[in-house]
Design a protein around this motif. Structure first.
Motif, PDB file in Angstrom:
ATOM      1  N   GLU A   9       9.004   6.400   6.182  1.00  0.00           N
ATOM      2  CA  GLU A   9      10.214   6.163   6.944  1.00  0.00           C
ATOM      3  C   GLU A   9       9.863   6.116   8.517  1.00  0.00           C
ATOM      4  N   GLN A  10       9.253   6.830   8.911  1.00  0.00           N
ATOM      5  CA  GLN A  10       8.933   6.986  10.373  1.00  0.00           C
ATOM      6  C   GLN A  10       8.235   5.576  10.790  1.00  0.00           C
ATOM      7  N   ALA A  11       7.518   5.015   9.863  1.00  0.00           N
ATOM      8  CA  ALA A  11       6.890   3.696  10.125  1.00  0.00           C
ATOM      9  C   ALA A  11       7.976   2.574   9.891  1.00  0.00           C
ATOM     10  N   GLY A  12       9.031   2.884   9.583  1.00  0.00           N
ATOM     11  CA  GLY A  12      10.140   1.805   9.330  1.00  0.00           C
ATOM     12  C   GLY A  12      10.150   1.263   7.931  1.00  0.00           C
ATOM     13  N   LEU A  13       9.456   1.701   7.023  1.00  0.00           N
ATOM     14  CA  LEU A  13       9.271   1.209   5.535  1.00  0.00           C
ATOM     15  C   LEU A  13      10.156   2.128   4.628  1.00  0.00           C
ATOM     16  N   LYS A  14      10.648   1.280   3.619  1.00  0.00           N
ATOM     17  CA  LYS A  14      11.458   1.881   2.827  1.00  0.00           C
ATOM     18  C   LYS A  14      10.575   2.439   1.587  1.00  0.00           C
ATOM     19  N   PRO A  15      10.356   3.746   1.558  1.00  0.00           N
ATOM     20  CA  PRO A  15       9.133   4.424   0.721  1.00  0.00           C
ATOM     21  C   PRO A  15       9.549   4.503  -0.897  1.00  0.00           C
ATOM     22  N   LEU A  16      10.831   4.514  -1.083  1.00  0.00           N
ATOM     23  CA  LEU A  16      11.178   4.673  -2.393  1.00  0.00           C
ATOM     24  C   LEU A  16      12.126   3.335  -2.961  1.00  0.00           C
ATOM     25  N   GLN A  29       0.742  -1.303  -0.055  1.00  0.00           N
ATOM     26  CA  GLN A  29       0.084  -0.038  -0.090  1.00  0.00           C
ATOM     27  C   GLN A  29       0.786   1.187   0.121  1.00  0.00           C
ATOM     28  N   VAL A  30       2.047   1.263   0.850  1.00  0.00           N
ATOM     29  CA  VAL A  30       2.696   2.277   0.889  1.00  0.00           C
ATOM     30  C   VAL A  30       3.486   2.545  -0.450  1.00  0.00           C
ATOM     31  N   SER A  31       3.968   1.567  -1.119  1.00  0.00           N
ATOM     32  CA  SER A  31       4.555   1.685  -2.354  1.00  0.00           C
ATOM     33  C   SER A  31       3.610   2.054  -3.400  1.00  0.00           C
ATOM     34  N   ALA A  32       2.676   1.648  -3.365  1.00  0.00           N
ATOM     35  CA  ALA A  32       1.526   2.088  -4.259  1.00  0.00           C
ATOM     36  C   ALA A  32       1.273   3.826  -4.016  1.00  0.00           C
TER      37      ALA A  32
END
Length: 131
Positions: free
Chosen positions: A63-70, A10-13
């Motif tokens: 990023e704060q959620a610990g995900l790699k957004p890019l 979902q974040v990637s989308a």
């Protein structure tokens, strides 16, 4: 762990949608530059600024959620967008310099001081010799 995977997708989308929005706003700004419509340029530049700010917030939240957004693809698309912005900025700077040169030819600078030209005349040179 099964919950995290859909969240990452979902974040990637969302990030892909943010990058696509930036690209669309850049295209609109390109068209406004081509049309030479200053009001349209200002409007699309403002929309681009807002889109960039919204994207930055979304990237930071991810990023704060610990995900790699890019992803690598999104990163390369953003670098291309950055290049487009720099090219637009250079075009604006060239146009501004051209306008400045034209105005300086049309309206040469005049001496602003009443006494600024005294050193230019023979009388003022003679008077300055006795000081």
């Amino acid at each position: 762990m099964a919950q995290a995977l859909p969240h990452r997708e979902q974040v990637s989308a969302e990030m892909a949608a943010q990058v696509a929005d930036i690209e669309q706003r850049l295209s609109e700004l390109d068209k406004a530059f081509a049309a030479g419509d200053s009001e349209l340029i200002a409007q699309h530049a403002l929309h681009l600024q807002r889109g960039l700010a919204e994207s930055l917030v979304a990237f930071r939240k991810a990023e704060q959620a610990g995900l790699k957004p890019l992803t690598d693809d999104l990163r390369s698309r953003l670098k291309l967008a950055q290049t487009r912005v720099l090219a637009q900025q250079a075009a604006v700077n060239r146009a501004n310099a051209s306008i400045d040169r034209t105005l300086s030819v049309l309206f040469p600078r005049e001496e602003s001081s009443t006494y600024g030209n005294l050193a230019q005349t023979p009388v003022s040179k003679a008077l300055n010799a006795y000081r």
